[in-house]
Design an enzyme around this catalytic site. Structure first.
Site, short mmCIF file in Angstrom:
data_model
loop_
_atom_site.label_atom_id
_atom_site.label_comp_id
_atom_site.label_asym_id
_atom_site.label_seq_id
_atom_site.Cartn_x
_atom_site.Cartn_y
_atom_site.Cartn_z
N CYS A 73 35.98 -42.50 -36.07
CA CYS A 73 34.62 -43.15 -34.55
C CYS A 73 35.57 -42.27 -33.71
O CYS A 73 35.12 -42.44 -32.68
CB CYS A 73 35.33 -44.35 -35.19
SG CYS A 73 35.27 -45.87 -36.02
N GLU A 100 38.89 -52.18 -34.33
CA GLU A 100 38.11 -50.92 -33.48
C GLU A 100 37.36 -50.63 -34.57
O GLU A 100 36.52 -50.40 -35.04
CB GLU A 100 39.46 -49.97 -33.67
CG GLU A 100 38.95 -48.79 -33.16
CD GLU A 100 39.20 -47.73 -34.04
OE1 GLU A 100 37.99 -47.44 -33.83
OE2 GLU A 100 39.71 -47.44 -34.98
N LYS A 152 42.40 -56.03 -47.33
CA LYS A 152 41.18 -56.08 -47.99
C LYS A 152 40.66 -54.47 -47.27
O LYS A 152 40.87 -54.20 -46.14
CB LYS A 152 40.28 -56.89 -47.17
CG LYS A 152 38.84 -56.68 -47.86
CD LYS A 152 38.66 -56.77 -49.39
CE LYS A 152 37.58 -56.42 -49.44
NZ LYS A 152 36.83 -54.93 -49.16
#
Length: 465
Positions: free
Chosen positions: A261, A227, A153
């Site tokens: 990130c 994560e 997805k």
């Protein structure tokens, strides 16, 4: 409808119909069937698929890189590097999976015991847009090598990348049904997580979405790897090579247009070298070329979406209102697309948005400190714990300081980056679990103990006539 928008122009590229409930059901059933057959193969029989995945990625690198750049806006040279890194990851696990998954025998004089590594089943991968190929393949290569199936997805602003990943898998010879991309809206993900045909979940994304997915998977008692966000500190001590640190700092903050990130975000610098660092850092930022990301000379393209740019600018304005000083940038760029000027905020302190929050875009926060102890204290003064960097000429002290930083990775005199050979992941609100390395391939396995006692005859001995 799922729509792809070119962030360089703001124009629609393509649109796609969602998969129906019946199509999703069929995909899950096929994945379970295919995974049962796949797990029956030895790991040596599985890894040729990974090698072919690498072959396809390299063969089509130019086309896939352009697709990444057109859908999410990163400079083309970085998109090409992303595809090459995916291929490297596939090669790495093809070479090392048999060793990583080998039975581990426990010595005993009376018994033969071992830890063995069995696949969990079909894993749902919920993936983000910022590294649309890498985030998937760093999960998929070890998961498939371990005998799992996968359902993807992907983020809905990179649907063409999601379908291109399915193309890679098919061209590489992935067994029919073992992998499938599903085009669905986020509100349908909870149903997938709850479905008994999904054995586990992996997510790379925001901390807010991670908390939702963790709750849904936890309710279903399913394994997760998360994560999530980060506000990585980049610590520069007074004995560091300031010019070298500043040069790497530019890349560490502005690669991927600051949308990672694990980008360095808070530059925590000892006061004695702070002015010199800011000046060198600014010179590097001024050399960045803003432009069309398909131009090989461009180093700063647009942000991926208009709402991301708006949120970033609002964080900058709040930080300035709280007392931060604008060194350079600080404004959206007036041109088509979602561009934001590379920005340096100096004299940032705790309580400001640029310190407390994750800034997902080309904005750097300079935090000045008196000494190394204060630097470590402020490095840890965050809800996140993904990566960190320390710059110093004293490697012995650096090793000691690294153990005091709350993060999943600490890089000394270098830029934090993921590497197939090293475990990658965070702590605190940056998530849990690990990807990559031997740790990554063992996240989605059942570590099973097999204990075998001495053989005994179950039937009594027969008497002679």
């Amino acid at each position: 409808m799922i729509v792809s928008i070119n962030p360089t122009s703001g124009e629609e590229i393509a649109s796609f119909e969602e998969h129906s409930a019946a199509e999703v059901d069929s995909a899950l059933t096929a994945a379970v069937r295919a995974q049962r057959a796949w797990r029956a193969r030895s790991v040596e029989d599985r890894v040729p698929l990974l090698r072919q995945m690498a072959v396809v990625l390299r063969k089509e690198k130019t086309r896939y890189a352009r697709l990444i750049t057109q859908e999410m806006g990163k400079p083309l040279v970085e998109s090409e590097a992303e595809i090459e890194k995916c291929a490297w990851n596939c090669d790495f696990y093809a070479e090392n999976a048999p060793r990583f998954l080998a039975d581990e025998f426990i010595e005993s004089s009376a018994t033969e015991s071992a830890a063995v590594f069995d696949p969990l089943g079909v894993v749902l991968a919920i993936m983000p847009w910022n590294y649309p190929f890498w985030q998937f393949f760093r999960f998929a290569a070890p998961a498939l090598a371990a005998g799992n199936g996968a359902i993807l997805k992907h983020a809905n602003n990179v649907p063409q990348c999601a379908l291109a990943i399915e193309e890679v898998m098919t061209a590489a010879g992935c067994p029919d049904g073992l992998f499938r991309t599903l085009m669905i809206q986020p509100d349908r993900v909870a149903g997938l997580i709850a479905d008994d045909r999904i054995a586990a979940v992996t997510l790379t994304g925001s901390t807010q979405v991670g908390a939702i997915v963790a709750a849904q998977a936890g309710k279903a008692l399913k394994k997760q790897v998360l994560e999530l966000g980060g506000s990585d500190p980049f610590v520069v001590l007074a004995d560091a090579n300031v010019e070298a640190a500043a040069a790497v700092a530019v890349k560490a903050r502005f690669i991927n247009v600051g949308q990672s990130c694990v980008n360095a975000k808070r530059f925590i610098v000892e006061e004695g070298v702070a002015d010199a660092f800011v000046q060198a850092f600014r010179r590097g930022v001024e050399r960045l070329k803003i432009g069309d990301p398909l131009d090989a000379e461009t180093s700063i393209g647009p942000l991926a979406r208009a709402n991301l740019r708006a949120a970033l600018h609002e964080q900058v304005e709040r930080s300035l209102a709280a007392g931060a000083r604008l060194e350079i940038g600080g404004q959206p760029i007036e041109r088509p697309g979602y561009y934001y000027a590379p920005t340096i905020l100096d004299h940032v302190t705790p309580g400001m948005a640029a310190f407390d929050e994750e800034t997902f875009g080309p904005v750097a926060a300079i935090v000045r400190v008196e000494n190394a102890d204060e630097a470590i204290m402020l490095a840890n003064q965050t809800e996140y714990g993904l990566g960190a960097a320390i710059w110093t000429s004293d490697l012995g002290r650096a090793r000691q300081l690294a153990r005091r930083i709350d993060a999943g990775a600490v890089f000394i005199n270098g830029m934090v980056a993921s590497d197939p050979r090293l475990p990658f992941g965070g702590i605190k609100r940056s998530g849990y679990g690990r990807e990559l390395g031997v740790c990554g391939i063992r996240e989605f396995v059942n570590i099973k103990t097999v204990w075998i006692g001495p053989a005994r005859n179950s039937a009594p001995a027969s008497k002679s006539e």
